[in-house]
Motif scaffolding. Structure first.
Motif, PDB file in Angstrom:
ATOM      1  N   MET A   1      12.111   1.132  -5.168  1.00 16.07           N
ATOM      2  CA  MET A   1      10.656   1.095  -5.073  1.00 16.07           C
ATOM      3  C   MET A   1      10.190  -0.291  -4.663  1.00 16.07           C
ATOM      4  O   MET A   1      10.729  -1.306  -5.108  1.00 16.07           O
ATOM      5  CB  MET A   1      10.035   1.494  -6.411  1.00 16.07           C
ATOM      6  N   MET A   2       9.177  -0.299  -3.835  1.00 14.77           N
ATOM      7  CA  MET A   2       8.486  -1.539  -3.485  1.00 14.77           C
ATOM      8  C   MET A   2       6.991  -1.300  -3.664  1.00 14.77           C
ATOM      9  O   MET A   2       6.506  -0.186  -3.453  1.00 14.77           O
ATOM     10  CB  MET A   2       8.790  -1.951  -2.043  1.00 14.77           C
TER      11      MET A   2
ATOM     12  N   THR B   1      15.467  -2.172   1.942  1.00 17.18           N
ATOM     13  CA  THR B   1      15.215  -3.615   1.814  1.00 17.18           C
ATOM     14  C   THR B   1      13.962  -4.067   2.544  1.00 17.18           C
ATOM     15  O   THR B   1      13.655  -5.265   2.549  1.00 17.18           O
ATOM     16  CB  THR B   1      16.409  -4.423   2.370  1.00 17.18           C
ATOM     17  N   PHE B   2      13.208  -3.180   3.126  1.00 16.78           N
ATOM     18  CA  PHE B   2      12.122  -3.594   4.015  1.00 16.78           C
ATOM     19  C   PHE B   2      10.926  -2.649   3.905  1.00 16.78           C
ATOM     20  O   PHE B   2      11.085  -1.437   3.735  1.00 16.78           O
ATOM     21  CB  PHE B   2      12.640  -3.613   5.463  1.00 16.78           C
ATOM     22  N   SER B   3       9.736  -3.234   4.021  1.00 22.68           N
ATOM     23  CA  SER B   3       8.515  -2.440   4.053  1.00 22.68           C
ATOM     24  C   SER B   3       7.451  -3.195   4.826  1.00 22.68           C
ATOM     25  O   SER B   3       7.491  -4.434   4.927  1.00 22.68           O
ATOM     26  CB  SER B   3       8.004  -2.159   2.632  1.00 22.68           C
ATOM     27  N   THR B   4       6.511  -2.463   5.405  1.00 24.11           N
ATOM     28  CA  THR B   4       5.353  -3.089   6.033  1.00 24.11           C
ATOM     29  C   THR B   4       4.076  -2.476   5.487  1.00 24.11           C
ATOM     30  O   THR B   4       4.041  -1.292   5.133  1.00 24.11           O
ATOM     31  CB  THR B   4       5.354  -2.941   7.569  1.00 24.11           C
TER      32      THR B   4
ATOM     33  N   TYR C   1      -2.193 -10.696   0.097  1.00 23.39           N
ATOM     34  CA  TYR C   1      -1.463  -9.444  -0.031  1.00 23.39           C
ATOM     35  C   TYR C   1      -0.025  -9.777  -0.438  1.00 23.39           C
ATOM     36  O   TYR C   1       0.625 -10.614   0.175  1.00 23.39           O
ATOM     37  CB  TYR C   1      -1.494  -8.657   1.280  1.00 23.39           C
ATOM     38  N   LEU C   2       0.434  -9.092  -1.486  1.00 22.37           N
ATOM     39  CA  LEU C   2       1.766  -9.386  -2.031  1.00 22.37           C
ATOM     40  C   LEU C   2       2.586  -8.114  -2.162  1.00 22.37           C
ATOM     41  O   LEU C   2       2.065  -7.073  -2.548  1.00 22.37           O
ATOM     42  CB  LEU C   2       1.657 -10.032  -3.411  1.00 22.37           C
ATOM     43  N   CYS C   3       3.869  -8.245  -1.858  1.00 21.74           N
ATOM     44  CA  CYS C   3       4.772  -7.148  -2.169  1.00 21.74           C
ATOM     45  C   CYS C   3       5.570  -7.522  -3.411  1.00 21.74           C
ATOM     46  O   CYS C   3       5.759  -8.709  -3.706  1.00 21.74           O
ATOM     47  CB  CYS C   3       5.680  -6.808  -1.004  1.00 21.74           C
ATOM     48  N   SER C   4       6.002  -6.518  -4.131  1.00 25.36           N
ATOM     49  CA  SER C   4       6.809  -6.777  -5.327  1.00 25.36           C
ATOM     50  C   SER C   4       7.848  -5.687  -5.487  1.00 25.36           C
ATOM     51  O   SER C   4       7.699  -4.585  -4.946  1.00 25.36           O
ATOM     52  CB  SER C   4       5.933  -6.861  -6.581  1.00 25.36           C
TER      53      SER C   4
ATOM     54  N   ILE D   1      -2.112  -1.620  -4.591  1.00 29.39           N
ATOM     55  CA  ILE D   1      -2.604  -0.817  -3.471  1.00 29.39           C
ATOM     56  C   ILE D   1      -1.821   0.494  -3.407  1.00 29.39           C
ATOM     57  O   ILE D   1      -2.405   1.578  -3.359  1.00 29.39           O
ATOM     58  CB  ILE D   1      -2.452  -1.572  -2.144  1.00 29.39           C
ATOM     59  N   ALA D   2      -0.487   0.371  -3.382  1.00 28.96           N
ATOM     60  CA  ALA D   2       0.340   1.565  -3.203  1.00 28.96           C
ATOM     61  C   ALA D   2       1.788   1.274  -3.563  1.00 28.96           C
ATOM     62  O   ALA D   2       2.213   0.122  -3.614  1.00 28.96           O
ATOM     63  CB  ALA D   2       0.252   2.066  -1.765  1.00 28.96           C
ATOM     64  N   THR D   3       2.508   2.348  -3.766  1.00 24.15           N
ATOM     65  CA  THR D   3       3.958   2.297  -3.978  1.00 24.15           C
ATOM     66  C   THR D   3       4.627   2.788  -2.715  1.00 24.15           C
ATOM     67  O   THR D   3       4.326   3.891  -2.224  1.00 24.15           O
ATOM     68  CB  THR D   3       4.359   3.196  -5.155  1.00 24.15           C
ATOM     69  N   ALA D   4       5.529   1.963  -2.171  1.00 24.93           N
ATOM     70  CA  ALA D   4       6.244   2.333  -0.947  1.00 24.93           C
ATOM     71  C   ALA D   4       7.593   2.912  -1.329  1.00 24.93           C
ATOM     72  O   ALA D   4       8.460   2.219  -1.833  1.00 24.93           O
ATOM     73  CB  ALA D   4       6.424   1.104  -0.056  1.00 24.93           C
ATOM     74  N   ASN D   5       7.767   4.194  -1.083  1.00 22.48           N
ATOM     75  CA  ASN D   5       9.002   4.889  -1.454  1.00 22.48           C
ATOM     76  C   ASN D   5       9.845   5.109  -0.206  1.00 22.48           C
ATOM     77  O   ASN D   5       9.346   5.574   0.808  1.00 22.48           O
ATOM     78  CB  ASN D   5       8.673   6.237  -2.098  1.00 22.48           C
ATOM     79  N   GLN D   6      11.091   4.798  -0.292  1.00 26.88           N
ATOM     80  CA  GLN D   6      11.976   5.005   0.847  1.00 26.88           C
ATOM     81  C   GLN D   6      12.234   6.478   1.020  1.00 26.88           C
ATOM     82  O   GLN D   6      12.617   7.168   0.069  1.00 26.88           O
ATOM     83  CB  GLN D   6      13.282   4.252   0.655  1.00 26.88           C
ATOM     84  N   GLY D   7      11.996   6.986   2.224  1.00 24.06           N
ATOM     85  CA  GLY D   7      12.271   8.380   2.522  1.00 24.06           C
ATOM     86  C   GLY D   7      11.124   9.323   2.232  1.00 24.06           C
ATOM     87  O   GLY D   7      11.244  10.530   2.431  1.00 24.06           O
ATOM     88  N   SER D   8      10.022   8.799   1.751  1.00 25.35           N
ATOM     89  CA  SER D   8       8.853   9.650   1.520  1.00 25.35           C
ATOM     90  C   SER D   8       7.589   8.832   1.751  1.00 25.35           C
ATOM     91  O   SER D   8       7.650   7.608   1.898  1.00 25.35           O
ATOM     92  CB  SER D   8       8.860  10.223   0.102  1.00 25.35           C
ATOM     93  N   GLU D   9       6.477   9.506   1.761  1.00 29.23           N
ATOM     94  CA  GLU D   9       5.212   8.820   2.003  1.00 29.23           C
ATOM     95  C   GLU D   9       4.844   7.927   0.833  1.00 29.23           C
ATOM     96  O   GLU D   9       5.201   8.205  -0.318  1.00 29.23           O
ATOM     97  CB  GLU D   9       4.098   9.849   2.235  1.00 29.23           C
ATOM     98  N   ALA D  10       4.105   6.898   1.136  1.00 31.61           N
ATOM     99  CA  ALA D  10       3.646   5.989   0.103  1.00 31.61           C
ATOM    100  C   ALA D  10       2.652   6.689  -0.817  1.00 31.61           C
ATOM    101  O   ALA D  10       1.963   7.637  -0.421  1.00 31.61           O
ATOM    102  CB  ALA D  10       3.002   4.763   0.734  1.00 31.61           C
ATOM    103  N   THR D  11       2.607   6.218  -2.044  1.00 29.08           N
ATOM    104  CA  THR D  11       1.675   6.740  -3.029  1.00 29.08           C
ATOM    105  C   THR D  11       0.563   5.728  -3.225  1.00 29.08           C
ATOM    106  O   THR D  11       0.832   4.599  -3.642  1.00 29.08           O
ATOM    107  CB  THR D  11       2.387   6.986  -4.368  1.00 29.08           C
ATOM    108  N   TYR D  12      -0.681   6.128  -2.949  1.00 26.87           N
ATOM    109  CA  TYR D  12      -1.807   5.202  -2.978  1.00 26.87           C
ATOM    110  C   TYR D  12      -2.576   5.301  -4.291  1.00 26.87           C
ATOM    111  O   TYR D  12      -2.731   6.384  -4.859  1.00 26.87           O
ATOM    112  CB  TYR D  12      -2.744   5.474  -1.797  1.00 26.87           C
TER     113      TYR D  12
END
Lengths: 111, 112
Positions: free
Chosen positions: B31-32, B74-77, B91-94, B46-57
């Protein structure tokens, strides 16, 4: 509705004394609590954590206390140093994924 | 610990344009997360970026305004679309890693 609150926007402490930063929360389901330090133009830096099964966690000069019944946690820094001057955020989560952040307390440690 | 980098570190953009922010982690993570810190305020998810599925806002954030990609572990935009001055923020990723969440250094966005 803010679930995590830091009611003191700023705190000023003399070098060598104790700094106490406070944080209150409303959600009784929160099980994980983190403290971060943030300098301007940088991302938050993790300081210390505590889970709901504990009431105290200590790491060097930093100690976090958790009072679940009061829904309150605090961060103690002893002794305070000028390099500790920063904004401190507390954060809480139910599941260690989504964290709710307080509004931050700006700590100024005077030499 | 996890080492997280973000690009760009800062940008000044014109109203109506879009900016894509990159987040790179030195470990594979499931998870990112993307956060925003508006001036003088706290961090808001803002949202959770899940690999292989759509982000959850989260409430108040929509995909059309903040589209997210997560092509690998290992990567997200995060794209800030059709920007207005109200989008001026950090804007921060974690990522969750072992016993905590680690944050990237942030991208400071100013919209004129």
């Amino acid at each position: 509705d803010q679930q995590v609150k830091q009611n003191s926007p700023s705190l000023s402490v003399q070098e060598g004394r104790i700094s106490i930063l406070n944080c209150d929360y409303t959600n009784s389901m929160f099980d994980y609590f983190l403290w971060y330090k943030k300098y301007p133009a940088e991302g938050p830096t993790f300081l210390i954590s505590i889970s709901s099964i504990k009431d105290k966690n200590e790491d060097g000069r930093f100690t976090v206390f958790l009072n679940k019944s009061a829904k309150h946690l605090s961060l103690h820094i002893v002794p305070s140093q000028p390099g500790d001057s920063a904004v401190y955020f507390c954060a809480a989560s139910e599941d260690f994924n989504k964290f709710y952040f307080g509004s931050g307390t700006k700590l100024n440690v005077k030499p | 610990s996890a080492v997280i980098s973000q690009k760009p570190s800062r940008d000044i953009c014109q109203r109506g344009t879009s900016l894509t922010i990159q987040c790179q982690v030195d470990s594979q993570v499931t998870m990112m997360f993307w956060y925003r810190q508006q001036p003088g305020q706290s961090l808001t998810l803002i949202a959770t970026a899940n690999q292989g599925s759509e982000a959850t806002y989260e409430s108040g954030f929509v995909i059309d305004k903040f589209p997210i990609s997560r092509p690998n572990l290992t990567f997200s935009t995060l794209t800030v679309s059709n920007m207005s001055p109200e989008d001026s923020s950090i804007y921060l990723c974690s990522v969750p890693y072992t016993d905590t969440q680690y944050f990237g250094p942030g991208t400071r966005l100013t919209v004129l």
